[in-house]
Design a protein around this motif. Structure first.
Motif, short mmCIF file in Angstrom:
data_model
loop_
_atom_site.label_atom_id
_atom_site.label_comp_id
_atom_site.label_asym_id
_atom_site.label_seq_id
_atom_site.Cartn_x
_atom_site.Cartn_y
_atom_site.Cartn_z
N THR A 59 0.80 -1.22 0.00
CA THR A 59 0.00 0.00 0.00
C THR A 59 0.84 1.27 0.00
N ILE A 60 2.15 1.14 0.15
CA ILE A 60 3.04 2.30 0.18
C ILE A 60 3.53 2.64 -1.22
N GLY A 61 3.70 1.64 -2.07
CA GLY A 61 4.16 1.87 -3.43
C GLY A 61 5.62 1.54 -3.65
N ILE A 62 6.20 0.78 -2.75
CA ILE A 62 7.60 0.40 -2.90
C ILE A 62 7.73 -0.72 -3.93
N LEU A 63 6.81 -1.69 -3.88
CA LEU A 63 6.84 -2.82 -4.82
C LEU A 63 5.82 -2.70 -5.94
N ASP A 64 4.86 -1.81 -5.79
CA ASP A 64 3.75 -1.75 -6.72
C ASP A 64 3.76 -0.42 -7.50
#
Length: 196
Positions: A59-64
């Motif tokens: 949900t943070i956007g590190i992997l997505d």
């Protein structure tokens, strides 16, 4: 030499803590899932390393990439929401982004959702939660209640726990304590089809 020893000691404690929490949760999920099962998780830590056959969405956007682009589109560092909220139009931009991201997250049809429950130091809250959790060791309903308010109040989770889709389809599964009870990984599992 003393500084190196201190750093090595800190690192060893950190790795041991990660093993007891993030890695333990990753293994727990993988043992109960098929390869490719989707896990939505607010704070990855080392969980994907222990559950490598799973598909992790953060949900943070590190992997997505989609999540990262949503944050970038409104100029938001995910760890500085308060600053963005204080700018003109910032609060609305965050609310709108959170709604879009919730739709995106649920469209991924996660089997598992993991979030963090933060517990403050004041008033002995951490020791109280640890004690209550220990007392409720075999009572999932009591454990779930311990974390419900804290999971809903977690701003890094985009309001997932308050969403009707979460309430309707996910139930509390298990929790892992980290950092003397100031930080808990709280895991939920889908118990009904995710489609509306």
């Amino acid at each position: 030499d003393e500084l190196l020893d201190q750093k090595a000691d800190w690192h060893n404690r950190y790795v041991a803590s990660s093993e007891r929490t993030f890695h333990a949760m990753g293994r727990y999920i993988e043992e109960r899932s098929e390869p490719g099962t989707v896990v939505l998780f607010q704070d990855m830590g080392g969980a994907p390393f222990a559950g490598g056959a799973l598909r992790w969405v953060d949900t943070i956007g590190i992997l997505d990439r989609t999540v990262a682009r949503e944050h970038a589109a409104i100029g938001l560092n995910p760890f500085m929401r308060g600053i963005k909220r204080g700018t003109p139009g910032g609060a609305k931009a965050i609310r709108d982004m959170d709604a879009r991201l919730r739709d995106y997250f649920f469209a991924q049809e996660p089997e598992w959702i993991a979030m963090v429950a933060y517990v403050g130091k004041r008033g002995g809250k951490r020791s109280k939660i640890r004690s209550k959790f220990k007392q409720a060791r075999r009572d999932k309903a009591r454990q779930a209640k311990l974390f419900q308010k804290r999971v809903r109040g977690n701003v890094h989770a985009h309001g997932i726990a308050g969403d009707a889709r979460f309430k309707r389809h996910f139930t509390y599964e298990k929790a892992w304590m980290r950092n003397s009870g100031g930080y808990w990984l709280v895991l939920y599992r889908r118990d009904q089809p995710a489609s509306e």
